[in-house]
Enzyme design. Structure first.
Site, mmCIF file in Angstrom:
data_model
loop_
_atom_site.group_PDB
_atom_site.id
_atom_site.type_symbol
_atom_site.label_atom_id
_atom_site.label_comp_id
_atom_site.label_asym_id
_atom_site.label_seq_id
_atom_site.Cartn_x
_atom_site.Cartn_y
_atom_site.Cartn_z
ATOM 1 N N SER A 147 0.863 -1.186 0.000
ATOM 2 C CA SER A 147 0.000 0.000 0.000
ATOM 3 C C SER A 147 0.896 1.232 0.000
ATOM 4 O O SER A 147 2.062 1.162 0.401
ATOM 5 C CB SER A 147 -0.860 0.010 1.274
ATOM 6 O OG SER A 147 -1.559 1.227 1.411
ATOM 7 N N TYR A 161 -2.607 -1.102 10.342
ATOM 8 C CA TYR A 161 -2.569 -1.302 8.882
ATOM 9 C C TYR A 161 -1.238 -0.792 8.334
ATOM 10 O O TYR A 161 -0.552 -1.489 7.587
ATOM 11 C CB TYR A 161 -3.744 -0.565 8.231
ATOM 12 C CG TYR A 161 -3.860 -0.799 6.726
ATOM 13 C CD1 TYR A 161 -4.457 -1.953 6.229
ATOM 14 C CD2 TYR A 161 -3.382 0.140 5.814
ATOM 15 C CE1 TYR A 161 -4.573 -2.174 4.865
ATOM 16 C CE2 TYR A 161 -3.502 -0.068 4.443
ATOM 17 C CZ TYR A 161 -4.098 -1.223 3.973
ATOM 18 O OH TYR A 161 -4.207 -1.440 2.614
HETATM 19 N N1 LIG Z 1 -8.531 -0.235 -2.046
HETATM 20 C C1 LIG Z 1 -7.490 0.498 -1.808
HETATM 21 O O1 LIG Z 1 -7.545 1.735 -1.911
HETATM 22 C C2 LIG Z 1 -6.187 -0.140 -1.403
HETATM 23 C C3 LIG Z 1 -5.083 0.696 -1.227
HETATM 24 C C4 LIG Z 1 -3.870 0.154 -0.872
HETATM 25 C C5 LIG Z 1 -3.735 -1.218 -0.718
HETATM 26 N N2 LIG Z 1 -4.814 -2.018 -0.885
HETATM 27 C C6 LIG Z 1 -4.598 -3.467 -0.703
HETATM 28 O O2 LIG Z 1 -5.105 -4.177 -1.825
HETATM 29 C C7 LIG Z 1 -5.485 -5.495 -1.433
HETATM 30 C C8 LIG Z 1 -6.896 -5.769 -1.922
HETATM 31 O O3 LIG Z 1 -7.794 -4.889 -1.257
HETATM 32 P P1 LIG Z 1 -9.201 -4.427 -1.855
HETATM 33 O O4 LIG Z 1 -9.238 -2.949 -1.783
HETATM 34 O O5 LIG Z 1 -9.486 -5.104 -3.140
HETATM 35 O O6 LIG Z 1 -10.173 -4.926 -0.691
HETATM 36 P P2 LIG Z 1 -11.277 -6.073 -0.655
HETATM 37 O O7 LIG Z 1 -11.763 -6.074 0.764
HETATM 38 O O8 LIG Z 1 -12.243 -5.916 -1.766
HETATM 39 O O9 LIG Z 1 -10.417 -7.376 -0.948
HETATM 40 C C9 LIG Z 1 -9.676 -8.059 0.032
HETATM 41 C C10 LIG Z 1 -9.762 -9.540 -0.293
HETATM 42 O O10 LIG Z 1 -8.975 -10.268 0.660
HETATM 43 C C11 LIG Z 1 -9.750 -11.360 1.098
HETATM 44 N N3 LIG Z 1 -9.322 -11.791 2.424
HETATM 45 C C12 LIG Z 1 -9.449 -11.131 3.613
HETATM 46 N N4 LIG Z 1 -8.989 -11.885 4.611
HETATM 47 C C13 LIG Z 1 -8.553 -13.047 4.050
HETATM 48 C C14 LIG Z 1 -7.984 -14.243 4.573
HETATM 49 N N5 LIG Z 1 -7.776 -14.410 5.885
HETATM 50 N N6 LIG Z 1 -7.661 -15.235 3.708
HETATM 51 C C15 LIG Z 1 -7.894 -15.082 2.380
HETATM 52 N N7 LIG Z 1 -8.433 -13.988 1.833
HETATM 53 C C16 LIG Z 1 -8.764 -12.989 2.671
HETATM 54 C C17 LIG Z 1 -11.189 -10.869 1.092
HETATM 55 O O11 LIG Z 1 -12.123 -11.915 1.102
HETATM 56 C C18 LIG Z 1 -11.203 -10.069 -0.202
HETATM 57 O O12 LIG Z 1 -11.491 -10.856 -1.330
HETATM 58 C C19 LIG Z 1 -5.333 -5.536 0.098
HETATM 59 O O13 LIG Z 1 -4.099 -6.164 0.440
HETATM 60 C C20 LIG Z 1 -5.317 -4.068 0.484
HETATM 61 O O14 LIG Z 1 -4.638 -3.850 1.701
HETATM 62 C C21 LIG Z 1 -6.039 -1.516 -1.214
#
Ligand SMILES: NC(=O)c1ccc[n+]([C@@H]2O[C@H](COP(=O)([O-])OP(=O)(O)OC[C@H]3O[C@@H](n4cnc5c(N)ncnc54)[C@H](O)[C@@H]3O)[C@@H](O)[C@H]2O)c1
Length: 266
Positions: A147, A161
């Site tokens: 991130s 986080y």
């Molecule tokens: N959305 C943003 O702005 C953003 C920014 C920076 C980083 N991220 C990172 O991107 C990645 C995806 O996030 P997103 O925004 O698509 O969120 P999201 O909540 O849509 O996706 C997260 C996914 O991880 C899965 N997950 C959670 N716990 C789990 C576990 N114990 N075992 C297996 N799967 C698990 C969830 O079921 C989901 O499919 C994450 O690592 C998040 O930290 C997102």
């Protein structure tokens, strides 16, 4: 021939139709990779729809339920993929959680444990499970979704986080150094503001804290992004597909922001 033809990729947390993981899986498939979609058992229906979508792109796709907090499930998944395809070329550690309050004094042990277990240990366990196969086949590419909050501290982000994403980057760099000579590249992608369920939760929290609407919170966030908008998950998929491709063959240990120029803070 497509750059990732005949390659086998695993993407964790790739169930949600509108999540970053699904967008990554689609981009890898568009580049020709066969993709294994993993997510929590409760996302089984979402994973099935992902397999249908990916198969429609002309690649082989398969779904495996894996809770990344369970090392046995990770090892079983990797064995299943090896039994089916005989190789693993690409691992994308995307599964992640965003929990806890931006007020540090309110964070609970549960917030810390979940953040570190999923965002760091789960990532490490998946790397550990695939690396022997990558060593045996002469190389591979690991891409960890960290991130912008892994590069600096951003206001309104919970400390658990931020700490977990800094750790994810530390893990990425260590593995990059350790396995460079074996042609296993390890890189991190650092998304900024990407429109997903997790992002919506952050905006709702900010809105509640400041007594503003979610739309106003979004406008405030967009104003902090030089490019002026929060992006769709596909932009992260593009960065991952690039890092996984032969075009990035001399890149390892990088932490690539995909953030429209947004600053990671201090
Ligand atoms: N959305 C943003 O702005 C953003 C920014 C920076 C980083 N991220 C990172 O991107 C990645 C995806 O996030 P997103 O925004 O698509 O969120 P999201 O909540 O849509 O996706 C997260 C996914 O991880 C899965 N997950 C959670 N716990 C789990 C576990 N114990 N075992 C297996 N799967 C698990 C969830 O079921 C989901 O499919 C994450 O690592 C998040 O930290 C997102």
């Amino acid at each position: 021939m497509k750059p990732l033809a005949h390659k086998v990729a695993i993407v964790t947390g790739a169930g949600h139709a509108k999540g970053i993981g699904r967008a990554i899986a689609v981009k890898l498939a568009e580049q020709g990779a066969n993709v294994v979609v993993t997510d929590l058992q409760q996302a089984a229906a979402d994973m099935d729809s992902a397999v249908t979508q990916l198969s429609g792109l002309g690649v082989d796709a398969m779904a495996v339920a894996v809770d990344v907090m369970d090392k046995t499930q990770i090892e079983n998944c990797v064995q299943r993929v090896l039994d089916h395809y005989g190789r693993i070329d690409i691992l994308v550690n995307n599964a992640g959680v965003g929990v806890g309050s931006p007020d540090f004094t309110e964070l609970t042990d549960q917030d810390w444990n979940l953040s570190l277990q999923v965002n760091v240990k789960g990532m490490a366990d998946f790397c550990q499970a695939v690396i022997p196969a990558m060593q045996a086949q002469g190389g591979g590419s690991i891409i960890n979704i960290a991130s912008l909050a892994g590069l600096g501290a951003i206001e309104a982000i919970p400390a658990c986080y931020t700490a977990s994403k800094f750790a994810a980057i530390g893990l990425t760099k260590q593995l990059a150094v350790n396995y460079a000579k074996q042609n296993i590249r390890c890189n991190a992608v650092c998304p900024g503001s990407i429109v997903t369920q997790m992002h919506k939760q952050t905006l709702e929290f900010i809105a509640a804290e400041h007594g503003i609407s979610v739309e106003e919170a979004q406008q405030h966030e967009d104003a902090s992004i030089p490019m002026g908008y929060s992006a769709e998950p596909s932009v992260v998929g593009d960065a991952v597909a690039y890092l996984a491709s032969p075009a990035a063959s001399y890149m390892t240990g990088v932490t690539m922001p995909v953030a429209g120029g947004m600053s990671p803070g201090i």
